[in-house]
Design a protein around this motif. Structure first.
Motif, mmCIF file in Angstrom:
data_model
loop_
_atom_site.group_PDB
_atom_site.id
_atom_site.type_symbol
_atom_site.label_atom_id
_atom_site.label_comp_id
_atom_site.label_asym_id
_atom_site.label_seq_id
_atom_site.Cartn_x
_atom_site.Cartn_y
_atom_site.Cartn_z
ATOM 1 N N GLY A 1 -184.638 65.098 49.949
ATOM 2 C CA GLY A 1 -185.175 64.314 51.047
ATOM 3 C C GLY A 1 -184.783 64.797 52.423
ATOM 4 O O GLY A 1 -184.934 64.063 53.411
ATOM 5 N N VAL A 2 -184.302 66.048 52.535
ATOM 6 C CA VAL A 2 -183.868 66.573 53.824
ATOM 7 C C VAL A 2 -185.051 66.656 54.798
ATOM 8 O O VAL A 2 -186.191 66.914 54.412
ATOM 9 C CB VAL A 2 -183.221 67.964 53.649
ATOM 10 N N THR A 3 -184.770 66.411 56.067
ATOM 11 C CA THR A 3 -185.779 66.547 57.118
ATOM 12 C C THR A 3 -186.110 68.024 57.315
ATOM 13 O O THR A 3 -185.199 68.848 57.414
ATOM 14 C CB THR A 3 -185.261 65.973 58.436
ATOM 15 N N PRO A 4 -187.395 68.386 57.355
ATOM 16 C CA PRO A 4 -187.743 69.795 57.569
ATOM 17 C C PRO A 4 -187.266 70.287 58.930
ATOM 18 O O PRO A 4 -187.310 69.568 59.921
ATOM 19 C CB PRO A 4 -189.275 69.804 57.496
ATOM 20 N N GLY A 5 -186.794 71.538 58.965
ATOM 21 C CA GLY A 5 -186.378 72.152 60.210
ATOM 22 C C GLY A 5 -187.529 72.870 60.886
ATOM 23 O O GLY A 5 -188.689 72.741 60.488
ATOM 24 N N ARG A 6 -187.201 73.647 61.907
ATOM 25 C CA ARG A 6 -188.207 74.412 62.637
ATOM 26 C C ARG A 6 -187.647 75.801 62.926
ATOM 27 O O ARG A 6 -186.536 75.946 63.445
ATOM 28 C CB ARG A 6 -188.549 73.712 63.956
ATOM 29 N N HIS A 7 -188.412 76.825 62.574
ATOM 30 C CA HIS A 7 -188.010 78.185 62.888
ATOM 31 C C HIS A 7 -188.199 78.446 64.379
ATOM 32 O O HIS A 7 -189.200 78.034 64.975
ATOM 33 C CB HIS A 7 -188.842 79.191 62.092
ATOM 34 N N GLY A 8 -187.233 79.122 64.974
ATOM 35 C CA GLY A 8 -187.329 79.429 66.394
ATOM 36 C C GLY A 8 -186.088 80.138 66.883
ATOM 37 O O GLY A 8 -185.287 80.653 66.095
ATOM 38 N N THR A 9 -185.906 80.178 68.181
ATOM 39 C CA THR A 9 -184.759 80.880 68.742
ATOM 40 C C THR A 9 -183.465 80.122 68.430
ATOM 41 O O THR A 9 -183.469 78.915 68.189
ATOM 42 C CB THR A 9 -184.897 81.041 70.260
ATOM 43 N N GLY A 10 -182.360 80.878 68.427
ATOM 44 C CA GLY A 10 -181.061 80.272 68.184
ATOM 45 C C GLY A 10 -180.707 80.153 66.720
ATOM 46 O O GLY A 10 -179.799 79.392 66.371
ATOM 47 N N GLN A 11 -181.395 80.929 65.867
ATOM 48 C CA GLN A 11 -181.087 80.880 64.443
ATOM 49 C C GLN A 11 -181.528 82.180 63.777
ATOM 50 O O GLN A 11 -182.270 82.981 64.366
ATOM 51 C CB GLN A 11 -181.793 79.703 63.765
ATOM 52 N N ALA A 12 -181.054 82.380 62.555
ATOM 53 C CA ALA A 12 -181.559 83.473 61.726
ATOM 54 C C ALA A 12 -182.845 82.979 61.067
ATOM 55 O O ALA A 12 -182.838 81.941 60.399
ATOM 56 C CB ALA A 12 -180.529 83.872 60.676
ATOM 57 N N THR A 13 -183.934 83.686 61.274
ATOM 58 C CA THR A 13 -185.235 83.184 60.826
ATOM 59 C C THR A 13 -185.771 83.876 59.581
ATOM 60 O O THR A 13 -186.720 83.386 58.977
ATOM 61 C CB THR A 13 -186.273 83.309 61.958
ATOM 62 N N THR A 14 -185.205 85.015 59.192
ATOM 63 C CA THR A 14 -185.608 85.676 57.949
ATOM 64 C C THR A 14 -184.375 86.230 57.255
ATOM 65 O O THR A 14 -183.529 86.877 57.893
ATOM 66 C CB THR A 14 -186.592 86.833 58.206
ATOM 67 N N THR A 15 -184.280 85.967 55.962
ATOM 68 C CA THR A 15 -183.236 86.555 55.123
ATOM 69 C C THR A 15 -183.899 87.549 54.188
ATOM 70 O O THR A 15 -184.832 87.193 53.463
ATOM 71 C CB THR A 15 -182.506 85.480 54.309
ATOM 72 N N THR B 1 -192.938 89.569 52.380
ATOM 73 C CA THR B 1 -192.399 88.340 52.965
ATOM 74 C C THR B 1 -193.097 87.125 52.365
ATOM 75 O O THR B 1 -194.293 87.145 52.095
ATOM 76 C CB THR B 1 -192.578 88.351 54.490
ATOM 77 N N PHE B 2 -192.328 86.041 52.161
ATOM 78 C CA PHE B 2 -192.845 84.818 51.561
ATOM 79 C C PHE B 2 -191.905 83.676 51.909
ATOM 80 O O PHE B 2 -190.853 83.883 52.533
ATOM 81 C CB PHE B 2 -192.963 84.970 50.034
ATOM 82 N N LEU B 3 -192.272 82.464 51.541
ATOM 83 C CA LEU B 3 -191.459 81.279 51.796
ATOM 84 C C LEU B 3 -190.933 80.717 50.487
ATOM 85 O O LEU B 3 -191.632 80.730 49.468
ATOM 86 C CB LEU B 3 -192.273 80.202 52.510
ATOM 87 N N ASP B 4 -189.706 80.202 50.516
ATOM 88 C CA ASP B 4 -189.209 79.495 49.334
ATOM 89 C C ASP B 4 -189.824 78.088 49.322
ATOM 90 O O ASP B 4 -190.574 77.723 50.240
ATOM 91 C CB ASP B 4 -187.676 79.511 49.296
ATOM 92 N N PRO B 5 -189.585 77.264 48.296
ATOM 93 C CA PRO B 5 -190.262 75.957 48.206
ATOM 94 C C PRO B 5 -190.005 75.021 49.375
ATOM 95 O O PRO B 5 -190.759 74.069 49.579
ATOM 96 C CB PRO B 5 -189.711 75.381 46.893
ATOM 97 N N ASP B 6 -188.944 75.283 50.154
ATOM 98 C CA ASP B 6 -188.633 74.416 51.287
ATOM 99 C C ASP B 6 -189.017 75.035 52.623
ATOM 100 O O ASP B 6 -188.691 74.494 53.676
ATOM 101 C CB ASP B 6 -187.145 74.060 51.274
ATOM 102 N N GLY B 7 -189.714 76.184 52.584
ATOM 103 C CA GLY B 7 -190.176 76.801 53.814
ATOM 104 C C GLY B 7 -189.234 77.829 54.403
ATOM 105 O O GLY B 7 -189.482 78.328 55.515
ATOM 106 N N LEU B 8 -188.156 78.178 53.693
ATOM 107 C CA LEU B 8 -187.234 79.209 54.164
ATOM 108 C C LEU B 8 -187.909 80.571 54.063
ATOM 109 O O LEU B 8 -188.454 80.916 53.009
ATOM 110 C CB LEU B 8 -185.951 79.192 53.324
ATOM 111 N N ARG B 9 -187.898 81.348 55.148
ATOM 112 C CA ARG B 9 -188.573 82.637 55.160
ATOM 113 C C ARG B 9 -187.682 83.708 54.539
ATOM 114 O O ARG B 9 -186.561 83.956 54.995
ATOM 115 C CB ARG B 9 -188.954 83.040 56.586
ATOM 116 N N LEU B 10 -188.190 84.326 53.471
ATOM 117 C CA LEU B 10 -187.468 85.363 52.735
ATOM 118 C C LEU B 10 -188.288 86.641 52.730
ATOM 119 O O LEU B 10 -189.508 86.618 52.880
ATOM 120 C CB LEU B 10 -187.208 84.920 51.296
#
Length: 331
Positions: A68-82, A117-126
Motif C-alpha cells: 500500500g505504499v504511496t507511489p513516488g515520482r522520478h526526478g532530480t535529487g535521486q537515482a532514477t535508473t538502476t 530498459t523496463f519497469l519493475d511492478p512498482d514502477g522502479l526503472r531498471l
C-alpha cells in the motif's frame, strides 16, 4: 582525496507487495534472495536483499517492500535508473523473456554498450546492460534464468540532478571517482579501473521536476569501503569538508554511514566485511526471517505483522543444482 571507493555496494529501493517483490526479483530476474530481514528503522517492513550466491558487494539490490505504499515520482535529487550487468549476447533472450511476462522493454545503445530498459511492478526503472568487455563475476545459477544469460551484478546507477558542478564534485572529491567522459546525454564517472559495478552516470536536467522518494523509486545508493578503519577515516574526511554525516550504524551484515550529495541523492558508505553468512549458513541464506539482536526480543510481534513470502525452491543452492541438472538432461 586519500580514500576512494571500489564501486557500488548495493542499491536500495522502495517497493510494494512483498510477495510480488520476491516473485519479480527472484523468479523474473533470477537473483538469489540472500537475506530476509526487516528495515531496522521500521521493523514493520521487510528488508529483502537480492544478489549472487553469497550476496557479494556490488551484486546487491535491496528492497523495502511496503504493502500500500504511496507511489513516488522520478526526478532530480535521486537515482532514477538502476542497471544490472548481463553477458553481451544476452539482451535478445532477456527481451523475449520479459516480453513473454508482459513487461514493456526499450532497447538503446550508448558508446559500445547496449541496454534494455523496463519497469519493475512498482514502477522502479531498471536496465540490463551488455558490457562489451564482459563481466567475470559468477552469476546465481538457477533454471529460472539460465546461467549463460544471468545477471552478473550491478552495472551502474544513473543520478538525475538539476545542477552539475556540486554533485560531480562530490563524486570526485567525496567518493574518489574519476570522470571518464560523456555517455549519450549523461556524464560518466568510474571507480578504480571502471567496468560493471563501478560506474555512475549523471543526467543533468535543470528544468525537470524534483523527484519524490516513495514507492517505485530508489531510496539510497551505497558505495563500498573495505573495512571499518577506512570507513571511519572516510567519515572524518567528509566531516572536515562540512558534509553532514550520520554516526556509524550497525547494519548486522556491514557497517554504514549516510549523507546526501548536494543534488539530493542519499548516499551510504557500507563496509565489505562481515557478510550475510554471519547469522545463517550459506546454503540457508534468505530462507528464514533474521533479526538483529536488539530486535530479537520482539520477534513474535514483528513476525506476526509481516506477510509470508512465497520463496522459490530454486533459492536453495542444492535444489537449484538438482533442477538445473534435470533441465540439462531434459527430464
Amino acid at each position: 582525496m586519500a580514500i576512494r571507493t571500489d564501486g557500488l555496494h548495493h542499491v536500495t529501493a522502495i517497493g510494494g507487495n512483498p510477495r510480488r517483490n520476491v516473485d519479480f526479483y527472484a523468479r523474473t530476474l533470477g537473483l538469489r534472495l540472500v537475506k530476509t530481514t526487516v528495515n531496522f528503522d521500521d521493523p514493520g517492513v521487510y528488508h529483502l536483499y537480492y544478489g549472487d550466491a553469497e550476496g557479494t558487494p556490488g551484486t546487491l539490490m535491496t528492497l523495502f517492500p511496503w504493502e500500500g505504499v504511496t507511489p513516488g515520482r522520478h526526478g532530480t535529487g535521486q537515482a532514477t535508473t538502476t542497471s544490472f550487468s548481463v553477458p553481451e549476447l544476452s539482451l535478445g533472450w532477456w527481451e523475449g523473456h520479459l516480453t513473454k511476462l508482459g513487461l514493456q522493454t526499450t532497447r538503446s545503445a550508448n558508446l559500445e554498450e547496449e541496454a534494455l530498459t523496463f519497469l519493475d511492478p512498482d514502477g522502479l526503472r531498471l536496465s540490463l546492460v551488455a558490457h562489451p568487455q564482459g563481466d567475470p563475476r559468477d552469476p546465481w545459477d538457477t533454471p529460472l534464468v539460465p546461467a549463460e544469460h544471468a545477471i552478473r551484478g550491478l552495472h551502474s546507477v544513473t543520478m538525475q540532478v538539476a545542477k552539475e558542478d556540486a554533485s560531480t564534485d562530490m563524486l570526485t572529491d567525496g567518493l574518489g571517482l574519476r570522470y571518464v567522459g560523456e555517455h549519450g546525454d549523461k556524464l560518466r564517472f568510474a571507480a578504480g579501473d571502471g567496468g560493471p559495478g563501478a560506474l555512475v552516470d549523471v543526467l543533468v536536467t535543470p528544468n525537470a521536476p524534483r523527484g519524490l522518494v516513495a514507492g517505485g523509486t530508489v531510496h539510497h545508493v551505497a558505495w563500498r569501503a573495505p573495512d571499518d578503519a577506512t570507513q571511519h577515516a572516510w567519515r572524518e574526511e567528509l566531516l572536515s569538508k562540512g558534509v553532514e554525516v550520520t554516526e556509524i550504524l550497525d547494519r548486522q551484515y556491514f557497517h554504514s554511514i549516510y549523507f546526501r550529495e548536494p543534488g539530493g541523492t542519499l548516499f551510504e558508505v557500507a563496509t565489505d566485511d562481515l557478510g550475510f553468512s554471519v547469522d545463517e549458513p550459506l546454503l540457508e541464506l534468505g530462507r528464514a526471517l533474521k533479526l538483529p539482536p536488539w530486535l530479537e526480543p520482539r520477534r513474535e510481534q514483528i513476525q506476526g505483522a509481516l506477510p509470508e513470502l512465497n520463496l522459490p525452491d530454486e533459492n536453495n543452492p542444492e535444489v537449484a543444482e538438482t533442477l538445473a541438472n534435470r533441465q540439462t538432461q531434459g527430464v
